[in-house]
Design an enzyme around this catalytic site. Sequence first.
Site, PDB file in Angstrom:
ATOM      1  N   GLU A 133      40.636  18.202  10.400  1.00 65.59           N
ATOM      2  CA  GLU A 133      40.933  19.822   9.994  1.00 65.59           C
ATOM      3  C   GLU A 133      39.792  20.256   8.867  1.00 65.59           C
ATOM      4  O   GLU A 133      39.390  19.335   8.446  1.00 65.59           O
ATOM      5  CB  GLU A 133      42.349  19.751   9.302  1.00 65.59           C
ATOM      6  CG  GLU A 133      42.521  18.927   8.058  1.00 65.59           C
ATOM      7  CD  GLU A 133      43.612  19.425   7.247  1.00 65.59           C
ATOM      8  OE1 GLU A 133      43.718  20.906   6.917  1.00 65.59           O
ATOM      9  OE2 GLU A 133      44.390  18.399   6.684  1.00 65.59           O
ATOM     10  N   LYS A 147      42.641  30.252   4.515  1.00 66.68           N
ATOM     11  CA  LYS A 147      43.451  29.359   4.880  1.00 66.68           C
ATOM     12  C   LYS A 147      44.147  29.898   6.071  1.00 66.68           C
ATOM     13  O   LYS A 147      44.979  30.795   6.198  1.00 66.68           O
ATOM     14  CB  LYS A 147      44.376  29.049   3.916  1.00 66.68           C
ATOM     15  CG  LYS A 147      45.323  27.884   4.352  1.00 66.68           C
ATOM     16  CD  LYS A 147      46.250  27.562   3.169  1.00 66.68           C
ATOM     17  CE  LYS A 147      47.399  26.838   3.794  1.00 66.68           C
ATOM     18  NZ  LYS A 147      48.466  26.319   2.708  1.00 66.68           N
ATOM     19  N   VAL A 207      46.723  21.628   9.289  1.00 63.84           N
ATOM     20  CA  VAL A 207      47.161  20.779  10.221  1.00 63.84           C
ATOM     21  C   VAL A 207      47.635  21.480  11.638  1.00 63.84           C
ATOM     22  O   VAL A 207      47.493  21.241  12.604  1.00 63.84           O
ATOM     23  CB  VAL A 207      48.154  19.733   9.817  1.00 63.84           C
ATOM     24  CG1 VAL A 207      48.682  18.957  10.651  1.00 63.84           C
ATOM     25  CG2 VAL A 207      47.524  19.002   8.648  1.00 63.84           C
ATOM     26  N   ASP A 241      60.508  27.748   2.264  1.00 62.65           N
ATOM     27  CA  ASP A 241      59.124  27.266   2.328  1.00 62.65           C
ATOM     28  C   ASP A 241      59.036  25.849   2.890  1.00 62.65           C
ATOM     29  O   ASP A 241      59.471  24.755   2.688  1.00 62.65           O
ATOM     30  CB  ASP A 241      58.665  26.984   0.808  1.00 62.65           C
ATOM     31  CG  ASP A 241      56.995  26.946   1.041  1.00 62.65           C
ATOM     32  OD1 ASP A 241      56.551  26.689   2.397  1.00 62.65           O
ATOM     33  OD2 ASP A 241      56.486  27.000   0.086  1.00 62.65           O
ATOM     34  N   SER A 269      56.526  24.051   5.709  1.00 63.97           N
ATOM     35  CA  SER A 269      54.936  24.426   6.587  1.00 63.97           C
ATOM     36  C   SER A 269      55.216  24.573   8.090  1.00 63.97           C
ATOM     37  O   SER A 269      56.157  23.800   8.815  1.00 63.97           O
ATOM     38  CB  SER A 269      54.182  22.897   6.386  1.00 63.97           C
ATOM     39  OG  SER A 269      53.045  23.222   7.102  1.00 63.97           O
ATOM     40  N   ALA A 270      54.637  25.399   8.491  1.00 60.61           N
ATOM     41  CA  ALA A 270      54.368  25.477  10.093  1.00 60.61           C
ATOM     42  C   ALA A 270      53.781  24.367  10.791  1.00 60.61           C
ATOM     43  O   ALA A 270      53.926  24.325  11.946  1.00 60.61           O
ATOM     44  CB  ALA A 270      53.602  26.558  10.442  1.00 60.61           C
ATOM     45  N   LYS A 275      52.940  14.583   1.186  1.00 64.17           N
ATOM     46  CA  LYS A 275      52.577  14.617  -0.052  1.00 64.17           C
ATOM     47  C   LYS A 275      54.204  14.588  -0.812  1.00 64.17           C
ATOM     48  O   LYS A 275      54.938  15.198  -0.393  1.00 64.17           O
ATOM     49  CB  LYS A 275      52.211  15.818  -0.516  1.00 64.17           C
ATOM     50  CG  LYS A 275      50.618  15.840  -0.421  1.00 64.17           C
ATOM     51  CD  LYS A 275      49.893  17.013  -0.622  1.00 64.17           C
ATOM     52  CE  LYS A 275      50.382  18.145   0.381  1.00 64.17           C
ATOM     53  NZ  LYS A 275      50.031  18.129   1.523  1.00 64.17           N
TER      54      LYS A 275
HETATM   55  N1  PSU Z   1      47.550  17.811   2.644  1.00 66.66           N
HETATM   56  C1  PSU Z   1      46.506  17.351   1.933  1.00 66.66           C
HETATM   57  N2  PSU Z   1      45.391  18.447   1.628  1.00 66.66           N
HETATM   58  C2  PSU Z   1      45.451  19.598   2.189  1.00 66.66           C
HETATM   59  C3  PSU Z   1      46.700  20.002   3.003  1.00 66.66           C
HETATM   60  C4  PSU Z   1      47.565  19.021   3.096  1.00 66.66           C
HETATM   61  O1  PSU Z   1      46.372  16.564   1.251  1.00 66.66           O
HETATM   62  O2  PSU Z   1      44.595  20.203   2.056  1.00 66.66           O
HETATM   63  C5  PSU Z   1      46.780  21.025   3.933  1.00 66.66           C
HETATM   64  C6  PSU Z   1      46.651  21.036   5.172  1.00 66.66           C
HETATM   65  O3  PSU Z   1      45.778  21.667   5.868  1.00 66.66           O
HETATM   66  C7  PSU Z   1      48.112  21.381   5.697  1.00 66.66           C
HETATM   67  C8  PSU Z   1      48.306  22.370   4.681  1.00 66.66           C
HETATM   68  O4  PSU Z   1      48.239  21.576   7.008  1.00 66.66           O
HETATM   69  O5  PSU Z   1      47.889  22.045   3.595  1.00 66.66           O
HETATM   70  C9  PSU Z   1      49.703  22.785   4.509  1.00 66.66           C
HETATM   71  O6  PSU Z   1      49.890  23.997   3.765  1.00 66.66           O
HETATM   72  P1  PSU Z   1      51.312  24.759   3.974  1.00 66.66           P
HETATM   73  O7  PSU Z   1      52.163  23.725   3.105  1.00 66.66           O
HETATM   74  O8  PSU Z   1      51.276  26.101   3.272  1.00 66.66           O
HETATM   75  O9  PSU Z   1      51.716  24.804   5.240  1.00 66.66           O
HETATM   76 MN    MN Z   2      54.699  27.169   2.944  1.00 71.33          MN
END
Ligand code: PSU
Ligand code: MN
Length: 301
Positions: free
Chosen positions: A21, A81, A101, A133, A135-136, A154
């Site tokens: 990614e 992003k 991702v 919130d 993630s998609a 995480k």
């Molecule tokens: N985990 C990491 N580093 C990152 C991300 C996740 O350790 O940069 C990124 C990935 O690209 C993941 C995105 O898909 O954060 C998720 O963002 P959101 O929570 O806004 O969906």
């Molecule tokens: Mn989000």
Amino acid sequence: MKISKEVQQAIAEGKPVVALESTIISHGLPHPQNLVAAREFEQLLIDAGVVPATIGIVSGVPTIGLSSQELEQIAQPGTAKSSVRDLPIIAAKKINGATTVAATAHLAAKAGIQVFATGGLGGVHRGANTSFDESADLTTLATSPVVVVSAGVKSVLDIGATLERLETLSVPVVGYGTKVFPSFWLPESDFELDWSVQSAAEVAEIVASSLDLESKAALLVANPVPTNQAWAKAEHDQVLEKAFAAARQAGVRGKAVTPFLLEFIVGASEGRSLEVNLSLVRNNIAVAGEISKAISARRTS
Ligand code: PSU
Ligand code: MN
């Protein structure tokens, strides 16, 4: 969608290919180490006899297998992003985008790539019962048939809720050599998995079964960072508390939340979290490489 010649050829010949990614490059790692790391990630695969396919959007075109020059562009600060819903907008605006991702898994599956390595999957954020919130990444994995190797999610997320959502979405999760779900910088969490696998060959077997069953979902392979490369738990807990407080105070929302937390944590740990982040990605890439080789060995045997 553009697929590089090398990646196209590898897919056509059934050779091992691993997708990577690019949001981790643009928003997960600090500039300018991010470009160095992105190149290193690709080299690890090449050294293992696997074709790397870093995915990103170049002038609006989803690109599978970024060239060296394109990788450099995506690593520039300010790259958008891009999750799946951003793809058509970024395409129409003809700008560069870094794929999350979700977007990477979606595009990899479309291109016929079966394995994808990342650091940590996105998930359900703490407090999602009021912020909504989530993630998609989670919903997209339900419809993207690709193996995703991730160090769990995480520890800034609500891990229990994330695992529940993966269950609801029918996304299978296996621990790689463990039944304990890892939490990114730490090899463990409080959550036990139903299933574990002991080898890349076993993952290849599951992929073959998924194809037989015409499953549309991804397979999440949760690969813990080795204990001797993990972050010290005490410091981890302290820094995370500070990060939550800072995010609350700054009032960050939406897609800015994950990058904000990651950047804050790198600063507050004086780079120690970054070292662990890099280690776990390297480990995930190594496992993804083995899995892609096992899949391609099955095909040719
Ligand atoms: N985990 C990491 N580093 C990152 C991300 C996740 O350790 O940069 C990124 C990935 O690209 C993941 C995105 O898909 O954060 C998720 O963002 P959101 O929570 O806004 O969906
Ligand atoms: Mn989000």
